[in-house]
Design a protein around this motif. Sequence first.
Motif, PDB file in Angstrom:
ATOM      1  N   ARG A   1     105.645  12.863   1.786  1.00 40.80           N
ATOM      2  CA  ARG A   1     104.359  12.429   1.247  1.00 40.80           C
ATOM      3  C   ARG A   1     103.281  12.470   2.330  1.00 40.80           C
ATOM      4  N   LEU A   2     103.635  12.057   3.534  1.00 38.18           N
ATOM      5  CA  LEU A   2     102.682  12.078   4.641  1.00 38.18           C
ATOM      6  C   LEU A   2     102.267  13.509   4.974  1.00 38.18           C
ATOM      7  N   MET A   3     103.206  14.443   4.946  1.00 38.17           N
ATOM      8  CA  MET A   3     102.887  15.842   5.232  1.00 38.17           C
ATOM      9  C   MET A   3     101.934  16.405   4.183  1.00 38.17           C
ATOM     10  N   MET A   4     102.124  16.024   2.930  1.00 38.89           N
ATOM     11  CA  MET A   4     101.260  16.543   1.866  1.00 38.89           C
ATOM     12  C   MET A   4      99.856  15.950   1.943  1.00 38.89           C
ATOM     13  N   LEU A   5      99.726  14.716   2.383  1.00 37.88           N
ATOM     14  CA  LEU A   5      98.423  14.058   2.423  1.00 37.88           C
ATOM     15  C   LEU A   5      97.704  14.221   3.759  1.00 37.88           C
ATOM     16  N   GLY A   6      98.426  14.575   4.801  1.00 44.09           N
ATOM     17  CA  GLY A   6      97.832  14.650   6.133  1.00 44.09           C
ATOM     18  C   GLY A   6      96.778  15.735   6.276  1.00 44.09           C
ATOM     19  N   GLY A   7      97.067  16.936   5.809  1.00 38.86           N
ATOM     20  CA  GLY A   7      96.119  18.044   5.942  1.00 38.86           C
ATOM     21  C   GLY A   7      94.816  17.811   5.202  1.00 38.86           C
ATOM     22  N   PRO A   8      94.881  17.512   3.898  1.00 39.69           N
ATOM     23  CA  PRO A   8      93.632  17.234   3.179  1.00 39.69           C
ATOM     24  C   PRO A   8      92.888  16.011   3.720  1.00 39.69           C
ATOM     25  N   GLY A   9      93.616  15.017   4.186  1.00 39.59           N
ATOM     26  CA  GLY A   9      92.963  13.845   4.770  1.00 39.59           C
ATOM     27  C   GLY A   9      92.206  14.192   6.039  1.00 39.59           C
ATOM     28  N   ARG A  10      92.806  15.026   6.872  1.00 45.11           N
ATOM     29  CA  ARG A  10      92.142  15.468   8.101  1.00 45.11           C
ATOM     30  C   ARG A  10      90.927  16.320   7.757  1.00 45.11           C
ATOM     31  N   GLY A  11      91.054  17.187   6.773  1.00 45.42           N
ATOM     32  CA  GLY A  11      89.915  18.009   6.347  1.00 45.42           C
ATOM     33  C   GLY A  11      88.769  17.161   5.826  1.00 45.42           C
TER      34      GLY A  11
END
Length: 98
Positions: A75-85
């Motif tokens: 879940r963290l991997m899926m949310l990390g990229g868009p969150g950083r963007g």
Amino acid sequence: MGTPLWRDRRFVLLLGARVVSALGNGFARVALGFTVLALPGAGAGRLSLVPACQALPQSALVLAGGVIADLSRSRLMMLGGPGRGGGVVAVRVGFTGA
């Protein structure tokens, strides 16, 4: 020997995503530096504050991030990229107002 990694679709997708993420991070740092230099009265002193302001929260939150990553990796991997963007976009809007 087993199957080469290049033939595993999941590995190729993961590698592609990591490359895009690393490139995006690099471009964001450069763009943020140029944005700071474009501000009125900005110089080397203000530009040097940019990496300092990036490093302080990172060093403060890295331990908590590790605990969260251990609890829920996928879940963290899926949310990390868009969150950083989203964070990069928020900084850009904060600097320019548009």
